[in-house]
Write a protein that holds these residues in place. Structure first.
Motif, short mmCIF file in Angstrom:
data_model
loop_
_atom_site.label_atom_id
_atom_site.label_comp_id
_atom_site.label_asym_id
_atom_site.label_seq_id
_atom_site.Cartn_x
_atom_site.Cartn_y
_atom_site.Cartn_z
N SER A 72 0.87 -1.11 -0.04
CA SER A 72 0.04 0.15 -0.11
C SER A 72 1.01 1.43 0.02
CB SER A 72 -0.94 -0.06 1.29
OG SER A 72 -0.29 -0.19 2.31
N GLY A 73 0.63 2.10 -0.85
CA GLY A 73 1.12 3.34 -1.02
C GLY A 73 2.79 3.21 -1.21
N VAL A 74 3.21 2.30 -1.94
CA VAL A 74 4.69 1.94 -2.33
C VAL A 74 5.17 3.27 -3.30
CG1 VAL A 74 6.32 0.44 -2.96
CG2 VAL A 74 4.71 -0.29 -1.47
N SER A 75 6.13 3.79 -2.76
CA SER A 75 6.75 4.97 -3.68
C SER A 75 8.42 4.53 -3.61
CB SER A 75 6.36 6.28 -3.30
OG SER A 75 5.08 6.50 -3.55
N LEU A 76 8.79 4.71 -4.84
CA LEU A 76 10.32 4.34 -4.95
C LEU A 76 10.75 5.46 -6.05
CD1 LEU A 76 12.74 2.28 -4.38
CD2 LEU A 76 12.12 1.38 -6.73
N ALA A 77 11.93 6.04 -5.75
CA ALA A 77 12.83 6.91 -6.51
C ALA A 77 14.35 6.65 -6.53
CB ALA A 77 12.40 8.54 -6.27
N PHE A 78 14.87 6.78 -7.42
CA PHE A 78 16.35 6.82 -7.53
C PHE A 78 16.89 8.11 -7.96
CE2 PHE A 78 15.64 2.37 -8.28
CZ PHE A 78 16.37 1.82 -7.36
N ALA A 79 17.68 8.88 -6.95
CA ALA A 79 18.27 10.41 -7.42
C ALA A 79 17.07 11.17 -7.88
CB ALA A 79 19.44 10.16 -8.39
N GLY A 80 15.87 11.26 -7.30
CA GLY A 80 14.71 12.19 -7.90
C GLY A 80 13.88 11.44 -9.20
N ASN A 81 14.46 10.41 -9.54
CA ASN A 81 13.74 9.78 -10.53
C ASN A 81 12.66 8.73 -10.13
OD1 ASN A 81 15.10 10.99 -12.69
ND2 ASN A 81 16.52 9.13 -13.00
N THR A 82 11.52 9.18 -10.39
CA THR A 82 10.41 8.32 -9.58
C THR A 82 10.33 7.12 -10.59
OG1 THR A 82 9.24 10.45 -9.01
CG2 THR A 82 7.93 8.22 -9.11
N VAL A 83 10.12 6.03 -9.97
CA VAL A 83 10.11 4.62 -10.43
C VAL A 83 8.95 3.94 -9.94
CG1 VAL A 83 11.26 2.27 -10.49
CG2 VAL A 83 12.62 4.26 -10.49
N LEU A 84 8.59 4.02 -8.79
CA LEU A 84 7.13 3.65 -8.66
C LEU A 84 6.26 4.86 -7.80
CD1 LEU A 84 7.93 0.03 -6.80
CD2 LEU A 84 6.88 0.63 -9.06
N GLN A 85 5.27 5.08 -7.86
CA GLN A 85 4.47 6.15 -7.33
C GLN A 85 3.06 5.52 -6.94
OE1 GLN A 85 3.13 9.18 -10.04
NE2 GLN A 85 4.44 8.37 -11.69
N ASN A 86 3.20 5.64 -5.45
CA ASN A 86 1.97 5.17 -4.48
C ASN A 86 1.26 3.91 -5.04
OD1 ASN A 86 0.57 5.89 -2.34
ND2 ASN A 86 -1.12 7.22 -3.52
N VAL A 87 1.98 2.84 -5.15
CA VAL A 87 1.48 1.67 -5.77
C VAL A 87 0.64 0.91 -4.66
CG1 VAL A 87 2.06 -0.71 -6.53
CG2 VAL A 87 3.00 1.55 -7.48
N ASP A 88 -0.55 0.66 -4.86
CA ASP A 88 -1.45 -0.24 -4.19
C ASP A 88 -1.54 -1.51 -4.98
OD1 ASP A 88 -1.76 1.57 -2.11
OD2 ASP A 88 -3.43 2.24 -2.90
N PHE A 89 -1.27 -2.91 -4.09
CA PHE A 89 -1.39 -3.97 -5.05
C PHE A 89 -1.52 -5.12 -3.89
CE2 PHE A 89 1.28 -7.51 -7.18
CZ PHE A 89 0.41 -7.56 -8.19
N GLN A 90 -2.32 -6.06 -4.57
CA GLN A 90 -2.75 -7.23 -3.56
C GLN A 90 -2.44 -8.78 -4.54
OE1 GLN A 90 -5.20 -5.01 -3.49
NE2 GLN A 90 -4.28 -3.85 -1.98
N VAL A 91 -1.88 -9.66 -3.64
CA VAL A 91 -2.20 -11.07 -4.45
C VAL A 91 -2.86 -12.02 -3.33
CG1 VAL A 91 -0.75 -13.05 -4.88
CG2 VAL A 91 -0.05 -10.72 -5.42
N ALA A 92 -3.96 -12.40 -3.61
CA ALA A 92 -4.76 -13.40 -2.74
C ALA A 92 -3.99 -14.65 -2.55
CB ALA A 92 -5.95 -13.57 -3.31
N GLU A 93 -4.14 -15.38 -1.55
CA GLU A 93 -3.56 -16.85 -1.24
C GLU A 93 -4.48 -17.49 -2.35
OE1 GLU A 93 -3.25 -17.92 2.72
OE2 GLU A 93 -1.88 -19.24 1.71
N GLY A 94 -3.33 -18.28 -3.05
CA GLY A 94 -3.68 -19.35 -3.72
C GLY A 94 -4.03 -18.83 -5.47
N ALA A 95 -3.81 -17.53 -5.57
CA ALA A 95 -4.12 -17.00 -6.69
C ALA A 95 -2.97 -17.05 -7.77
CB ALA A 95 -4.36 -15.31 -6.47
N VAL A 96 -3.05 -16.88 -9.09
CA VAL A 96 -2.19 -16.79 -10.04
C VAL A 96 -2.39 -15.08 -10.80
CG1 VAL A 96 -0.89 -17.42 -12.19
CG2 VAL A 96 -1.76 -19.11 -10.79
#
Ligand SMILES: Nc1ncnc2c1ncn2[C@@H]1O[C@H](COP(=O)(O)OP(=O)(O)O)[C@@H](O)[C@H]1O
Ligand SMILES: [Mg+2]
Lengths: 264, 325
Positions: free
Chosen positions: A9-33
């Protein structure tokens, strides 16, 4: 979705000011592909690296099976039940197929230097158990005994990919992350891969999250698809929902090989 | 692989393949043991003393091989642990009257603790910080030994007693030769068992690809530290018996040159290949001896030979079988 196996939830990643991930919400349910798609450079591999502890996001939370992952170093993430393969196959050079797969068992076994030097019965039993389990993993992915003692990097490319999956399975994961597992495979090998992914979930009870460009394969194996573009999660849903999502079509239109990649 | 090493590689492969057969392997081991046993009687005292030194180097090189060869860590101050072992024995037996066999575990413990203190913080860092830190550590240990009263300053310690073992007074050069034979055999067995173990494999994984090793659940720092401390223990044991053998030790026995010489044996042997490293240790010690009749030139000729070997066989004199396919 707090009941999910993996929750970002809300994952943000940047390298030296370059945004790579912005505010990512994401789920994987048990047993899912679940499949993660998106144009090149969208940040898919970076997302894997955040989950597995190689990249430290500036903000957000990642929980897995009740653990908070962001505090953990990569080997602890693996011990908690997440295994991965790499976009460019990364087998240990100069080591055999069996030795490669045995690396996965490290966090599930205990023997140290003293036990090895004294060849304690417990150490010998553990070594035998490691070998047995790894043979099981190799058999499961379809690599035969005649290949166990070959140097892994001398195998045919398709088999190297299988060995890498066997190595990940040897860590006894609850969730398997596959980074473009079909890249470089021929049509027959892709069919085998589809069957293998299904068996991993159905027979071993392992949830699977895969990054993949081959949309045909994505459609066949995954119940849900998430789309990442320029570091943002732009769509999530079933194959049908994704196909008709205007944002997704637009994201792929900028790409020169959009036709090839999004031939829904 | 370059074409130039194929013929000699094939020969060595054939020889090595012979040893796969258990009967021939045990035969070969038996022959080596017999040769080791009759050497003092056959070749006399001078050769026995030289061989004792070579066997000490087998122990030291196999220890450093765990660090450099197995785990891929560049250690430029390995002689420091050799010094820790030797001085611990010297100080405990001379100043405190401790029995050699009681001082030995203390020497091992001291080296292990020094290993943790030096390796613990450094091994967290990536890349070759370790080379610089170990280089510094080596110099600090030698500097301390030269300047502290307890280590006898520049003149070192002398009068270190010779140990007894179950009524056997280990006193003559031949006695010590046999002790070092036993130590070398022990070092080989321990190396082989470590190599074929969970920890030994983890060292190779980390050496080949740290990131992937971590992704497979291996604690990179802990595994490297285990290698570093294991190497330190080999050196301390070597140093302890070295001190007992000579009866006198001085800071110059533990110089940077010493560290480089041991490292040379490991690199010559092909880093991580146990038979190669044993051979490397013998070459480093026996090479200059065999060239004795060249007089003043011998060290230079030897250095040029080593250089040529490294140029033409950068992966060491002992090829790894199975890599070529
Ligand atoms: N370690 C890194 N340092 C700097 N930039 C990085 C790093 N890893 C990834 N990136 C950048 O993040 C962006 C996304 O890369 P990646 O996650 O590999 O995309 P994808 O896997 O979706 O093709 C790229 O622009 C890439 O240059
Ligand atoms: Mg990628």
């Amino acid at each position: 979705m707090s009941g999910a196996l993996l929750n970002l939830s809300g994952v943000s990643l940047a390298f030296a000011g370059n945004t790579v991930l912005q505010n990512v919400d994401f789920q994987v349910a048990e047993g899912a592909v679940v499949s993660l798609i998106g144009p090149n450079g969208a940040g898919k591999t970076s997302l894997f690296n955040c989950i597995t502890g190689f990249y430290k996001p500036q903000s957000g939370a990642i929980t897995f099976d009740g653990h908070e992952l962001l505090k953990l170093r990569p080997h602890r993430v693996t011990a908690s039940g997440i295994a991965r393969t790499f976009q460019n196959v990364r087998l240990f050079r100069e080591m055999t197929v069996m030795q490669n797969v045995m690396s996965g068992m490290h966090s599930r076994t205990r023997s140290g230097a003293i036990a090895a030097i004294l060849r304690l019965p417990s150490q010998r039993a553990e070594e035998a158990a490691i070998r047995d389990y790894c043979e099981g993993c190799l058999r499961f992915v379809g690599v035969g005994p005649e290949e166990y003692d070959r140097i892994a990097t001398t195998l045919a490319y398709g088999h190297q990919r299988r060995v890498e999956i066997a190595r990940a399975l040897a860590t006894q994961p609850k969730l398997l992350l596959l980074d473009e597992p079909a890249a470089g495979l021929n049509a027959g090998e892709k069919q085998d891969l589809i069957a293998l992914i299904r068996r991993i979930r159905d027979e071993r009870g392992i949830s699977v999250l895969l990054i993949e460009h081959d949309t045909g394969l994505v459609m066949q194996v995954s119940e849900r698809i998430s789309v990442l573009d320029h570091g943002a999660m732009i769509a999530e849903g079933t194959a049908k929902q994704i196909q008709s999502n205007p944002k997704v079509i637009e994201a792929y239109l900028g790409q020169e090989d959009a036709e090839a990649e999004l031939d829904f | 692989m370059t074409p130039r090493d194929t013929a000699s590689d094939r020969l060595r492969d054939r020889i090595a393949a012979r040893f796969e057969s258990p009967a021939l392997r045990w035969g070969g081991i038996g022959l080596i043991l017999v040769l080791m046993a009759v050497l003092p009687a056959a070749l006399g005292q001078y050769a026995t003393v030289i061989m004792t030194n070579a066997l000490l180097y087998v122990v030291l090189a196999l220890g450093l091989n765990v660090v450099v060869g197995f785990a891929g860590l560049l250690d430029l101050g390995y002689a420091a642990f050799f010094a820790v072992g030797a001085y611990t024995i010297g100080i405990l037996t001379l100043d405190f009257g401790v029995n050699f066999w009681l001082a030995l575990p203390v020497a091992v413990l001291a080296a292990a603790i020094a290993g943790v203190i030096i390796g613990g913080p450094t091994l967290r860092l990536r890349s070759d910080y370790l080379a610089i830190v170990t280089l510094g550590f080596g110099e600090i240990v030698r500097f301390s030994a030269r300047n502290l009263a307890i280590t006898g300053k520049a003149s070192g310690l002398s009068g270190i007693g010779q140990p007894w073992l179950f009524g056997w007074h280990i006193a003559t050069p031949t006695d010590f030769y046999f002790v070092f034979c036993a130590l070398a055999i022990l070092a080989v067995v321990v190396s082989l068992r470590l190599e074929n173990s969970r920890l030994g494999r983890a060292w190779l994984y980390v050496r080949h690809d740290e990131d992937v090793a971590e992704a497979m659940g291996i604690n990179r720092v802990a595994v490297k530290l285990a290698a570093y401390v294991t190497g330190a223990i080999f050196a301390a044991i070597g140093g302890a018996f070295f001190a007992a053998n000579l009866g006198a030790i001085s800071p110059e026995s533990f110089s940077f040159t010493q560290s480089v010489l041991i490292l040379m044996a490991v690199i010559l042997g092909g880093m991580g290949k146990i038979p190669g490293v044993i051979l490397g240790a013998f070459i480093v010690i026996l090479g200059p001896e065999l060239l004795r009749n060249l007089g003043e030139l011998r060290l230079m000729v030897f250095a040029v030979m080593l250089l040529l070997i490294m140029l033409f066989r950068p992966s060491g004199i002992w090829p790894k079988r199975g890599v070529r396919s």
